[in-house]
Design an enzyme around this catalytic site. Structure first.
Site, PDB file in Angstrom:
ATOM      1  CG  HIS A  24     -41.470 -47.942  28.840  1.00 52.93           C
ATOM      2  ND1 HIS A  24     -42.067 -48.651  27.707  1.00 52.93           N
ATOM      3  CD2 HIS A  24     -40.210 -48.362  29.338  1.00 52.93           C
ATOM      4  CE1 HIS A  24     -40.923 -49.208  27.259  1.00 52.93           C
ATOM      5  NE2 HIS A  24     -39.900 -49.305  28.243  1.00 52.93           N
ATOM      6  CE  LYS A  48     -32.279 -53.248  21.173  1.00 59.69           C
ATOM      7  NZ  LYS A  48     -32.969 -52.782  22.310  1.00 59.69           N
ATOM      8  NE  ARG A  97     -38.947 -55.920  32.024  1.00 60.87           N
ATOM      9  CZ  ARG A  97     -38.742 -56.076  30.590  1.00 60.87           C
ATOM     10  NH1 ARG A  97     -39.696 -55.730  30.005  1.00 60.87           N
ATOM     11  NH2 ARG A  97     -37.565 -56.299  30.114  1.00 60.87           N
ATOM     12  CB  SER A 135     -41.136 -52.165  23.641  1.00 63.35           C
ATOM     13  OG  SER A 135     -41.220 -51.151  24.560  1.00 63.35           O
TER      14      SER A 135
END
Length: 171
Positions: A24, A48, A97, A135
């Protein structure tokens, strides 16, 4: 909330950042060179169960980007396009990514564009050394007391140690 100045190149980099990783931070540093102002917008996703609170994630981002003068850290709880309209910003920065990220991000960019034709998405590919990093991987490593110093800033590493203290040695 601060409003952008007319004719400034301003972008929003949204995410949950639970926690912010070096991947990040790589995107943040690179985007900060492209845009006059970068708003790092931390999503409070009610579906979440985050490790860090919204306030903790925002503070970790502030600490991890303290060397950048054109960064603002903010939080939001709404649709991203609504947040963009509120802030009068028209560019979203997203990191990619892998090809699998592109499929999801293309779908999100198309949806955001459908919801607001004023919003454009600016894709930045990950630096190869961070192409695997997420993460959730960092949380998993930290949970089992593995080394995360090369994956996150020192501030985040310390916060992870607080969340996952080492168990007492068994005799």
């Amino acid at each position: 909330m601060e409003q952008p100045v007319k004719n400034m190149r301003v972008a929003v980099y949204p995410g949950s950042f639970d926690p912010v990783t070096n991947g990040h931070l790589d995107i943040i540093h690179r985007a900060a060179k492209v845009f006059d102002k970068l708003i790092v917008a931390v999503l409070n996703n009610t579906s979440k169960n985050p490790l860090f609170t919204l306030e903790e994630r925002m503070e970790l981002l502030r600490q991890s980007t303290k060397d950048l003068t054109n960064i603002e850290v903010d939080g939001f709880r709404d649709l991203l396009v609504n947040y963009m309209k509120q802030r009068q910003v028209h560019v979203i920065v997203r990191g990619l990514r892998a090809v699998s990220d592109f499929e999801y991000e293309l779908q999100m960019a198309s949806t955001n564009r459908k919801l607001s034709d004023e919003v454009e998405t600016f894709f930045m590919t990950s630096t190869p050394q961070y192409s695997y990093l997420s993460s959730s991987i960092v949380r998993e490593i930290a949970k089992f007391h593995g080394p995360v110093s090369e994956l996150v800033s020192p501030e985040v590493e310390e916060a992870l140690r607080t969340k996952f203290p080492s168990p007492p040695n068994k005799i």
